[in-house]
Design a protein around this motif. Structure first.
Motif, short mmCIF file in Angstrom:
data_model
loop_
_atom_site.label_atom_id
_atom_site.label_comp_id
_atom_site.label_asym_id
_atom_site.label_seq_id
_atom_site.Cartn_x
_atom_site.Cartn_y
_atom_site.Cartn_z
N ILE A 89 0.96 -0.97 0.17
CA ILE A 89 -0.07 0.29 0.05
C ILE A 89 0.59 1.50 0.19
CG2 ILE A 89 -1.97 -1.52 0.85
CD1 ILE A 89 -1.02 0.47 3.70
N TYR A 90 2.01 1.33 0.61
CA TYR A 90 2.67 2.17 0.67
C TYR A 90 3.82 2.09 -0.61
CZ TYR A 90 2.07 3.98 5.20
OH TYR A 90 1.34 4.77 6.56
N PRO A 91 3.86 3.06 -2.41
CA PRO A 91 4.20 2.83 -3.03
C PRO A 91 5.97 2.88 -2.76
CG PRO A 91 2.46 4.67 -3.13
CD PRO A 91 2.58 3.87 -1.56
N ILE A 92 6.42 3.46 -1.85
CA ILE A 92 7.83 3.46 -1.85
C ILE A 92 8.00 2.23 -0.28
CG2 ILE A 92 9.71 4.74 -0.14
CD1 ILE A 92 8.65 7.19 -0.68
N GLY A 93 6.99 1.39 -0.32
CA GLY A 93 7.46 0.36 0.37
C GLY A 93 7.79 0.15 2.25
N HIS A 94 7.45 1.78 2.91
CA HIS A 94 8.21 1.24 3.59
C HIS A 94 7.53 2.54 5.03
CE1 HIS A 94 11.62 4.07 3.68
NE2 HIS A 94 11.50 3.86 3.49
N VAL A 95 7.27 2.10 5.84
CA VAL A 95 6.37 3.89 6.41
C VAL A 95 7.71 4.47 6.50
CG1 VAL A 95 4.61 2.09 7.77
CG2 VAL A 95 7.24 2.72 9.03
N GLY A 96 7.38 6.06 7.34
CA GLY A 96 8.42 7.18 7.37
C GLY A 96 9.47 6.91 9.01
N GLU A 97 9.89 7.84 8.74
CA GLU A 97 10.71 8.13 9.77
C GLU A 97 10.58 9.53 10.79
OE1 GLU A 97 12.83 6.54 11.94
OE2 GLU A 97 12.78 4.22 11.11
N PRO A 98 10.31 9.80 11.86
CA PRO A 98 10.43 11.13 12.36
C PRO A 98 10.74 12.56 11.51
CG PRO A 98 10.70 9.74 14.08
CD PRO A 98 10.86 9.11 13.00
N ASP A 99 12.14 11.86 11.45
CA ASP A 99 13.00 12.93 10.70
C ASP A 99 12.58 13.38 8.95
OD1 ASP A 99 14.34 13.54 12.37
OD2 ASP A 99 16.43 12.07 11.48
N ASP A 100 11.56 12.48 8.31
CA ASP A 100 11.12 12.53 7.09
C ASP A 100 10.23 13.65 6.76
OD1 ASP A 100 12.29 10.45 5.68
OD2 ASP A 100 10.64 9.21 6.21
N LEU A 101 9.26 14.08 8.52
CA LEU A 101 9.22 15.50 8.34
C LEU A 101 9.67 16.84 8.39
CD1 LEU A 101 5.36 14.39 8.23
CD2 LEU A 101 6.51 13.14 9.13
N LYS A 116 5.69 31.31 1.36
CA LYS A 116 5.35 32.99 1.09
C LYS A 116 3.62 33.14 0.85
CE LYS A 116 7.84 35.60 -2.16
NZ LYS A 116 8.33 37.05 -2.16
N TRP A 117 3.52 32.07 -0.24
CA TRP A 117 2.48 32.22 -0.94
C TRP A 117 1.42 30.84 -1.05
CZ3 TRP A 117 0.15 31.07 -6.70
CH2 TRP A 117 -0.92 31.98 -6.57
N VAL A 118 2.18 30.11 0.14
CA VAL A 118 1.37 28.31 0.82
C VAL A 118 0.36 28.54 1.91
CG1 VAL A 118 1.35 26.07 0.98
CG2 VAL A 118 3.55 27.63 -0.31
N THR A 119 -0.88 28.86 1.17
CA THR A 119 -1.77 28.59 3.57
C THR A 119 -3.11 27.72 2.30
OG1 THR A 119 -2.66 30.14 4.56
CG2 THR A 119 -2.94 30.69 2.28
N GLY A 120 -3.62 27.73 3.43
CA GLY A 120 -4.87 26.64 3.19
C GLY A 120 -4.31 25.02 2.69
N SER A 121 -2.54 24.72 2.81
CA SER A 121 -2.53 22.88 2.10
C SER A 121 -2.64 22.39 3.47
CB SER A 121 -1.32 23.44 1.35
OG SER A 121 -1.66 24.18 0.48
N ILE A 122 -2.85 21.09 3.29
CA ILE A 122 -2.98 19.83 4.07
C ILE A 122 -1.92 18.84 2.97
CG2 ILE A 122 -3.96 18.17 4.87
CD1 ILE A 122 -6.65 19.91 4.96
N MET A 123 -0.48 18.86 3.53
CA MET A 123 0.03 18.38 2.12
C MET A 123 0.42 16.89 2.72
SD MET A 123 3.27 20.99 1.99
CE MET A 123 2.77 22.69 0.77
N SER A 124 0.10 15.73 1.98
CA SER A 124 0.67 14.48 2.50
C SER A 124 1.95 14.38 2.28
CB SER A 124 -0.48 13.87 1.55
OG SER A 124 -1.86 14.04 1.53
N ILE A 125 2.66 14.18 3.26
CA ILE A 125 4.01 13.41 2.88
C ILE A 125 3.53 12.03 3.54
CG2 ILE A 125 6.29 13.94 4.07
CD1 ILE A 125 4.99 16.08 2.21
N ASP A 126 3.23 10.68 2.61
CA ASP A 126 2.87 9.50 3.44
C ASP A 126 3.08 8.40 2.66
OD1 ASP A 126 1.98 9.77 0.94
OD2 ASP A 126 -0.36 10.69 1.77
N GLY A 127 4.84 8.30 1.31
CA GLY A 127 5.48 7.93 1.09
C GLY A 127 4.10 7.28 -0.07
N GLY A 128 4.11 8.03 -0.25
CA GLY A 128 2.75 7.15 -1.42
C GLY A 128 1.22 7.00 -1.30
N LEU A 129 1.21 7.00 0.19
CA LEU A 129 0.44 5.87 0.68
C LEU A 129 -0.89 6.60 0.18
CD1 LEU A 129 -1.05 4.01 2.57
CD2 LEU A 129 -1.28 5.56 4.93
#
Length: 257
Positions: free
Chosen positions: A216-228, A241-254
């Motif tokens: 289910i993870y295209p990268i094949g593994h879960v993340g580490e805290p440092d990845d954030l 400075k022009w980024v607001t209201g974004s919800i950024m998925s940092i999830d190894g492609g899940l």
């Protein structure tokens, strides 16, 4: 290049896991930080590790589920930082169980810490954030919109869905005041909370989950805290400075599937 040089940041849940990783990334980029946690020993340990950066590190021991005392917490923050540039709302708890097993008191507890606490803390720090034209980073989760069969997440998903809505609505409200609001939605990350949840699983459930990660993870593994850490630095910096209201998925492609 120190992207956050001169920045004053407040990070809740900053003594371990994602909060600590963000704090470390911030200080490496020139920020002074206040880290908040309810565990005094973990706070002291985190301070010692963060202090190698040469930045100013200020630990505050406080239980953020104590909503009525948050105004006093903010007074303590302002004794350290006259103004705050960045607030990272990271402190949270997990609760994974079937909906019929969730007790009212447990539901109230997770809503209090995961939703009400960041709301009230943001409210109390808002005058300072408006003064500095600062920004807010909320920590959401893929569980706000992506479910995993066998991981019973109604209570946790409810709170993280609320954080997503809070992020977008607050960004809309505060944009005219010059304050940016974004969220990071991680996939599974090897934090103490994640590890504790894994330990609570039955052996066969844990094995099934670990096998599913490979598909289910295209990268094949879960993340580490440092990845954030890097994405948090970006969101806190003028590069976003022009980024607001974004919800950024940092999830190894899940959430691509």
């Amino acid at each position: 290049m120190e992207l956050l040089k001169g920045i004053k940041a407040v990070i809740t849940g900053g003594s371990e896991g994602i909060g600590f990783a963000i704090a470390m990334a911030f200080v490496k980029n020139g920020a002074d930080v206040i880290i908040i946690s309810r565990n005094k020993d973990k706070l002291q340990n985190a301070k010692e590790k963060l202090s190698v950066s040469g930045q100013n590190i200020y630990p505050i021991c406080y239980d953020l589920s104590n909503l009525s005392e948050i105004p006093n917490l903010v007074k303590e923050i302002h004794l350290i930082f006259e103004e705050v540039d960045v607030l990272v709302n990271n402190a949270a708890m997990t609760l994974f169980d079937k909906v019929e097993n969730i007790k009212p008191q447990d539901l109230a507890k997770i809503i209090e810490l995961n939703v009400q606490s960041p709301y009230v803390l943001t409210q109390q720090l808002l005058p300072s954030l408006v003064n500095t034209k600062g920004n807010i980073i909320n920590i959401s989760s893929y569980f706000s919109h992506r479910m995993i069969p066998g991981r019973y997440s109604t209570a946790y998903s409810l709170t993280k869905g609320a954080i997503d809505a809070f992020t977008k609505s607050l960004a809309c409200e505060l944009g005219p005041k010059g304050v940016r609001v974004n969220a990071i939605a991680p996939g599974s990350v090897k934090t103490p909370l994640f590890n504790a949840a894994m330990r609570k699983m039955k052996k066969e459930e844990r094995i099934k989950f670990e096998e599913s990660v490979k598909t289910i993870y295209p990268i094949g593994h879960v993340g580490e805290p440092d990845d954030l850490g890097g994405i948090a630095v970006f969101l806190a910096s003028n590069q976003a400075k022009w980024v607001t209201g974004s919800i950024m998925s940092i999830d190894g492609g899940l959430t691509t599937n």
